[in-house]
Design a protein around this motif. Structure first.
Motif, PDB file in Angstrom:
ATOM      1  N   PHE A 287       0.832  -1.200   0.000  1.00  0.00           N
ATOM      2  CA  PHE A 287       0.000   0.000   0.000  1.00  0.00           C
ATOM      3  C   PHE A 287       0.871   1.256   0.000  1.00  0.00           C
ATOM      4  CE2 PHE A 287      -2.115   3.349   2.481  1.00  0.00           C
ATOM      5  CZ  PHE A 287      -3.208   3.582   1.681  1.00  0.00           C
ATOM      6  N   LEU A 288       1.920   1.252   0.815  1.00  0.00           N
ATOM      7  CA  LEU A 288       2.818   2.409   0.857  1.00  0.00           C
ATOM      8  C   LEU A 288       3.551   2.588  -0.459  1.00  0.00           C
ATOM      9  CD1 LEU A 288       4.277   2.025   4.460  1.00  0.00           C
ATOM     10  CD2 LEU A 288       2.499   3.606   3.670  1.00  0.00           C
TER      11      LEU A 288
ATOM     12  N   ILE B 161       0.972   6.439  -8.412  1.00  0.00           N
ATOM     13  CA  ILE B 161      -0.188   5.809  -9.066  1.00  0.00           C
ATOM     14  C   ILE B 161      -1.257   5.609  -8.013  1.00  0.00           C
ATOM     15  CG2 ILE B 161      -0.985   3.808 -10.370  1.00  0.00           C
ATOM     16  CD1 ILE B 161       1.831   3.391 -11.359  1.00  0.00           C
ATOM     17  N   GLN B 162      -2.401   6.211  -8.212  1.00  0.00           N
ATOM     18  CA  GLN B 162      -3.455   6.198  -7.197  1.00  0.00           C
ATOM     19  C   GLN B 162      -4.352   4.974  -7.302  1.00  0.00           C
ATOM     20  OE1 GLN B 162      -3.208   8.418  -4.833  1.00  0.00           O
ATOM     21  NE2 GLN B 162      -1.490   9.340  -5.965  1.00  0.00           N
TER      22      GLN B 162
ATOM     23  N   VAL C 250       0.074   6.742 -16.020  1.00  0.00           N
ATOM     24  CA  VAL C 250      -0.390   6.690 -14.639  1.00  0.00           C
ATOM     25  C   VAL C 250      -1.868   6.351 -14.565  1.00  0.00           C
ATOM     26  CG1 VAL C 250      -0.713   8.058 -12.541  1.00  0.00           C
ATOM     27  CG2 VAL C 250       1.399   8.272 -13.860  1.00  0.00           C
ATOM     28  N   ASP C 251      -2.648   6.888 -15.489  1.00  0.00           N
ATOM     29  CA  ASP C 251      -4.099   6.770 -15.362  1.00  0.00           C
ATOM     30  C   ASP C 251      -4.630   5.374 -15.677  1.00  0.00           C
ATOM     31  OD1 ASP C 251      -3.282   7.015 -17.921  1.00  0.00           O
ATOM     32  OD2 ASP C 251      -4.788   8.485 -18.543  1.00  0.00           O
ATOM     33  N   ASN C 252      -4.050   4.679 -16.687  1.00  0.00           N
ATOM     34  CA  ASN C 252      -4.621   3.392 -17.081  1.00  0.00           C
ATOM     35  C   ASN C 252      -3.604   2.256 -17.178  1.00  0.00           C
ATOM     36  OD1 ASN C 252      -3.238   4.078 -19.416  1.00  0.00           O
ATOM     37  ND2 ASN C 252      -5.100   4.660 -20.539  1.00  0.00           N
TER      38      ASN C 252
ATOM     39  N   PRO D 285       0.680  -0.673  -8.575  1.00  0.00           N
ATOM     40  CA  PRO D 285       2.034  -0.252  -8.194  1.00  0.00           C
ATOM     41  C   PRO D 285       2.561  -0.887  -6.910  1.00  0.00           C
ATOM     42  CG  PRO D 285       0.470   1.343  -7.429  1.00  0.00           C
ATOM     43  CD  PRO D 285      -0.346   0.278  -8.090  1.00  0.00           C
ATOM     44  N   GLY D 286       1.799  -1.773  -6.261  1.00  0.00           N
ATOM     45  CA  GLY D 286       2.212  -2.281  -4.964  1.00  0.00           C
ATOM     46  C   GLY D 286       3.387  -3.232  -5.007  1.00  0.00           C
ATOM     47  N   LEU D 287       3.688  -3.811  -6.178  1.00  0.00           N
ATOM     48  CA  LEU D 287       4.777  -4.774  -6.329  1.00  0.00           C
ATOM     49  C   LEU D 287       4.644  -5.939  -5.358  1.00  0.00           C
ATOM     50  CD1 LEU D 287       7.834  -2.388  -6.899  1.00  0.00           C
ATOM     51  CD2 LEU D 287       6.457  -3.586  -8.598  1.00  0.00           C
TER      52      LEU D 287
END
Length: 1002
Positions: free
Chosen positions: A4-5, A12-13, A724-726, A808-810
């Motif tokens: 989450f962090l 990236i939201q 970033v958006d999609n 983006p959490g990897l």
């Protein structure tokens, strides 16, 4: 919490992997391309027009059989057990294999399955089949020859007890060396032993002639060793072959001698003994040939690996094709061809005429082969006939080199033939070996228009029929580029396990573009998906660029010599003269900065290249012109906004060599900028990532500026610009660059993967979020999409697994073991496509295609068809009229069924099917005749009872006619008997009268 962090820190939201679960990450083994191991046998069927290749057992896989047809038709047949293929031969609708475990395997070309296996009672040293027979004759180590009935799938009762024992009972080991049926008479078999050859007659069930090569003292023989020619020598036999008419026999021996024998004479007389260099080597005092490198020495010859007695359309016009038998001091161990010309008429030719025929051939030619390798075997490609031991009127040959490579040559000229668009793409991996490969995604419409126009010879592998696959019309194509050891680059569509619309292959001659034939080791390649342009880098530092177009210099050989000029050099006139339209050389960059370590061809006219000395060059193809050059050492000052990881000191980096490892173009806005730009990202082996801006200039050109540098932890293996958006890629596509003029902004990030970690950040040097690989190293990675809406980071790791991580959490989604399929030591050369396809080496010359978004499907047999039942084997050649008039009894295949299979053998399946088809044709002909007779009688209809009545009436009439005929025959016979009795009585009376009159003195 950690993932989450990372998502918050990356910028990236939204979760770009929200729809992905561990169940979706499943491995499909889609396809294999290439040959799994070293080739050990090749066979060709001119009737079905198929090519079969057998491989040897190695650590990369067990031996197996590949059967190739037209275009992409391919079937893989496994051996009964782990072994190497020794011999392959087509026999009608069957493919027969002999492996290193002495197993004889029979495969059906129609069902593509193994029909039967047979383990002979002993070590198999030779095997022989004939398209006209259902038997496989097997020569054993003890000298016996047995037969296996492939139709009945059982051993035949026929057996030849070692006939050479009668000539030399004291011999201990007499294995069968070779077997050959008479090309025109099935009733004779030539059996070769180490001490000589023997002709066996099936009709007489015994041997009829012996042939033994004997060298008297003083005769040089094939190896002119003065220390050993003082004694009588018996060189061991290695091959025995029939003349296409069966009139003569040639035996090859371990001393490279070629001995010609008369097979018609009662004593089997020797006509001529020679080598490729000398004649009459069996005569004492004959000159011996090959001088060695030092005075007073001689040069040894290589053994004769293979020999074939070929003939043209006229079976009397013959020649010998020989692999081996040349001095070992020669730079190339080439194939030799002795063109003997038209055979003299045996009945009217003297011994001197026959001797001159073999001593003074019409011509002797050399078929050149690559250096530093020997031809250990070859397979001739006949035009139409499978008879004459597969040597009838050949148009080409495929040679197997000792290195494991193959070479295709025209016959008899020996000109090399490229396998491009002639053989299956898998065969191109070993002609010569492919050293490196690259996968690029090319637009479907662009690829459909890339059909090369090249002058080429006749296609001789055009059998079989490809299976129908699903059509995925709107996907980009997986275009594979393979670079080979001779500088040839072959480009073709590897597909997505779908229907391939453009199955043709493109060939690029990189060696010709460089202007030399040596030192053409290709290191890196890249192809544009929009324009089809290609950039190639070599180990000697040259970068060549190719563009699709028409060849204005077609049919003009030559080109400018290699130039040492630095900078860009136009090479348009170095195109292949045989190419009318294709990928043609455009320009060559030679900066002499060491091997090329990274190249990238963009879709918008820019090319980037990196060199081992750390150099970076950017080329604008609108000129073309070099618009920027620099080195990584010049970018030595790290960014102040550095990495959260430890970084190597500047002094340590400068003391070691740093070079680019990966390059890519993107379009996005940099940190703290309100507009988007064309960007070039360069990653190095020390983990530094440099970002360059490509900006337009008022004069219409472009300039390059360094935007920033960020230091990561280890070697960079992947750079993925994403939106970033999609989550879609933010590459420098034509549409993205076109939108820059209207001020379109691309909000993008970089996902950079190193050997030990992954990091998401905004270029040029923002911190972002990162994840370290704690227990393993990453060798290859990319961002893959599932369903074009969910994205994940997919990587290949040193523990032999592929893993997927969320963006983006990897966070790890799932892990799959792939080390049992792909060679773990070469994972760094594997390529992952944005659709989840993995291409990786399984061995020295084979690639595997996997997909991570599958359903756990194993590799299955293709549905391609191989056998066409409408193509029939032509009748076997028969004996000549002179042979028939001289009393030679012709043996038919039916006679061989009786002689070999025994009197109790039922008709073969082929005979039953033939009788059934003939009966069906006769029935159909009868029905058509009946319909014709009915139509001639008008519209009257005949009922069943009327039909039966007519049949009985016709039968009665026929019986009456037969009865009358028999009565007439009886009357004629009785009348003939009465006439004979009267004639005998009359003769008796005349004899008695004669005796009486002679006694009385009248």
């Amino acid at each position: 919490m950690t993932s989450f962090l990372r998502g918050k820190h990356s910028g990236i939201q939204s979760d770009l992997s929200a729809g992905l679960t561990a169940q979706l990450f499943a491995l499909d083994h889609v396809a294999q391309y290439g040959i799994n191991s070293k080739i050990s046998a090749v066979a060709y069927d001119p009737i079905q027009s198929l090519l079969a290749v057998g491989t040897s057992d190695s650590r990369f896989g067990s031996g197996q059989i590949y059967v190739f047809g037209q275009k992409r038709v391919s079937v893989v047949l496994p051996l009964p057990r782990k072994a190497s293929v020794r011999t392959l031969v087509f026999c009608g609708e069957r493919l027969v294999s002999l492996d290193s475990k002495n197993d004889v395997a029979v495969y059906s070309l129609e069902s593509k399955q193994l029909t039967t296996t047979y383990a002979p009672p002993g070590v198999v040293t030779a095997i022989l089949t004939d398209p006209a027979l259902d038997y496989a004759f097997i020569g054993l180590q003890n000298g016996d020859v047995i037969a296996y009935d492939m139709d009945r799938q059982a051993p035949a009762p026929f057996k030849i007890i070692n006939p050479w024992r009668e000539r030399n009972p004291r011999a201990r080991v007499l294995p069968v060396v070779t077997l050959a049926l008479h090309p025109r008479d099935l009733g004779q078999m030539l059996i070769g032993y180490a001490e000589g050859a023997v002709i066996f007659s099936f009709k007489q069930n015994k041997h009829i002639k012996f042939f033994q090569y004997r060298l008297e003292p003083g005769a040089p023989g094939g190896q002119p060793d003065t220390t050993s020619n003082r004694n009588v020598r018996l060189p061991k036999l290695s091959h025995a072959v029939w003349h296409p008419t069966g009139t003569f026999i040639v035996t090859a021996h371990e001393d490279s001698s070629l001995v010609f024998w008369d097979s018609y004479s009662k004593d089997g007389r020797m006509i001529q003994a020679r080598t490729l260099q000398n004649t009459n080597v069996n005569r004492p005092g004959a000159p011996s040939s090959i001088a060695g490198s030092a005075p007073g020495t001689f040069s040894l010859k290589s053994p004769v690996y293979r020999i074939a007695w070929c003939n043209k359309q006229n079976s009397e016009d013959t020649g010998l094709l020989i692999a081996g038998g040349v001095p070992t001091t020669n730079a190339t161990q080439s194939i030799s061809f002795l063109d003997l010309g038209v055979t003299p008429v045996y009945a009217t030719s003297s011994w001197s005429v026959l001797n001159d025929y073999f001593e003074k051939p019409k011509g002797q030619y050399t078929l050149p082969t690559p250096p530093n390798a020997e031809v250990v075997d070859f397979c001739l490609i006949p035009r139409t006939s499978p008879h004459f031991a597969g040597s009838s009127d050949p148009i080409a040959l495929i040679a197997i080199m000792s290195s494991g490579e193959t070479i295709t040559m025209s016959f008899p000229s020996g000109h090399p033939i490229s396998p491009t668009n002639l053989l299956h793409p898998s065969m191109s991996f070993i002609q010569p070996f492919a050293g490196t490969f690259q996968i690029d995604r090319v637009d479907r419409t662009r690829w459909l228009g890339m059909t090369e126009k090249r002058v080429k010879g006749p296609i001789f592998v055009h059998g079989g029929a490809g299976a129908t696959h699903p059509l995925k019309r709107y996907e980009q194509r997986n275009i594979i580029q393979t670079a080979h050891n001779d500088g040839t680059i072959r480009i073709w569509d590897a597909g997505h396990a779908d229907q391939i619309e453009n199955e043709s292959m493109i060939q690029v001659d990189y060696a010709r573009a460089l202007g030399r034939s040596k030192d053409v080791n290709v290191t890196k390649m890249s192809m544009s998906g929009a324009t089809g342009e290609l950039v190639v880098g070599s180990a000697t530092g040259e970068v060549a660029i190719f563009r699709w177009g028409f060849n204005k210099n077609q049919k003009q050989s030559g080109g400018p010599p290699m130039s040492e000029t630095l900078g860009l050099l136009p090479i348009v006139d170095r195109a292949e003269p045989s190419v009318g339209e294709g990928l043609l050389p455009l320009t060559l960059l030679n900066q002499q900065r060491g091997p090329v370590t990274a190249v990238k061809m963009s879709d918008v006219g820019f090319v980037a290249a990196g060199f081992e000395d750390g150099g970076i060059a950017i080329i604008d193809l609108r000129g073309p012109a070099v618009i920027y050059t620099t080195t990584l050492n010049d970018i030595s000052k790290p960014s102040k906004r550095g990495s959260i990881h430890r970084r190597t000191s500047t002094q340590q980096q400068q003391s070691k060599l740093e070079w680019p490892t990966i390059m890519d173009f993107g379009v996005m806005n940099l940190e703290d900028e309100e507009y988007s730009s064309i960007l070039l990202f360069v990653g190095s082996n020390y983990g530094r990532l440099a970002t360059f801006k490509i900006l337009p200039q008022p004069n219409g050109g472009y300039a390059v500026q360094l935007a920033g540098v960020v230091s990561l932890e280890d070697r960079i293996v992947s750079i993925s610009p994403i939106r970033v958006d999609n989550g879609h890629p933010a590459y420098a596509t034509q549409s993205a660059v076109g939108g820059l003029r209207s001020g379109v902004m691309v909000n993008g990030l970089l996902l950079v993967v190193t050997s030990s970690s992954a990091r998401i950040f905004r270029p040029a040097a923002a911190k972002g979020a990162s994840k370290a690989w704690d227990q393993y190293l990453c060798d290859s990675a990319t961002v893959a999409t599932f369903g074009n809406q969910d994205f994940a980071l997919v990587g290949l790791f040193g523990d032999g697994c592929t893993r997927a991580y969320t963006i983006p959490g990897l966070k790890e989604i799932a892990s799959i073991k792939i080390g049992h399929i792909i060679d773990v030591r070469r994972l760094g050369e594997a390529v992952i496509t944005p659709t989840g396809d993995i291409f990786g080496w399984t061995g020295p010359s084979e690639l595997a295609l996997l997909n991570v978004w599958g359903t756990k499907k194993e590799l299955v047999q293709t549905q391609d068809k191989l056998f066409n039942p409408e193509l029939l084997v032509p009748p076997r050649p028969t004996i000549s009229n002179i042979q028939w008039m001289s009393g030679t009894q012709y043996v038919t295949p039916s006679d061989m069924d009786l002689l070999v299979g025994g009197p109790e053998r039922p008709p073969s399946k082929r005979m039953v099917e033939q009788m059934r088809s003939e009966e069906q044709q006769a029935r159909q002909a009868g029905r058509s005749g009946l319909k014709a007779s009915n139509s001639s009688t008008g519209d009257s209809q005949e009922g069943y009872l009327a039909y039966m009545q007519r049949q009985m009436q016709e039968r009665t009439e026929k019986l009456n006619i037969m009865g009358d005929s028999m009565d007439q025959l009886q009357e004629s016979s009785s009348q003939w008997g009465e006439d004979v009795s009267k004639f005998v009585s009359q003769q008796k009376r005349n004899a008695v009268k004669g005796i009486i009159t002679s006694k009385l003195g009248f």
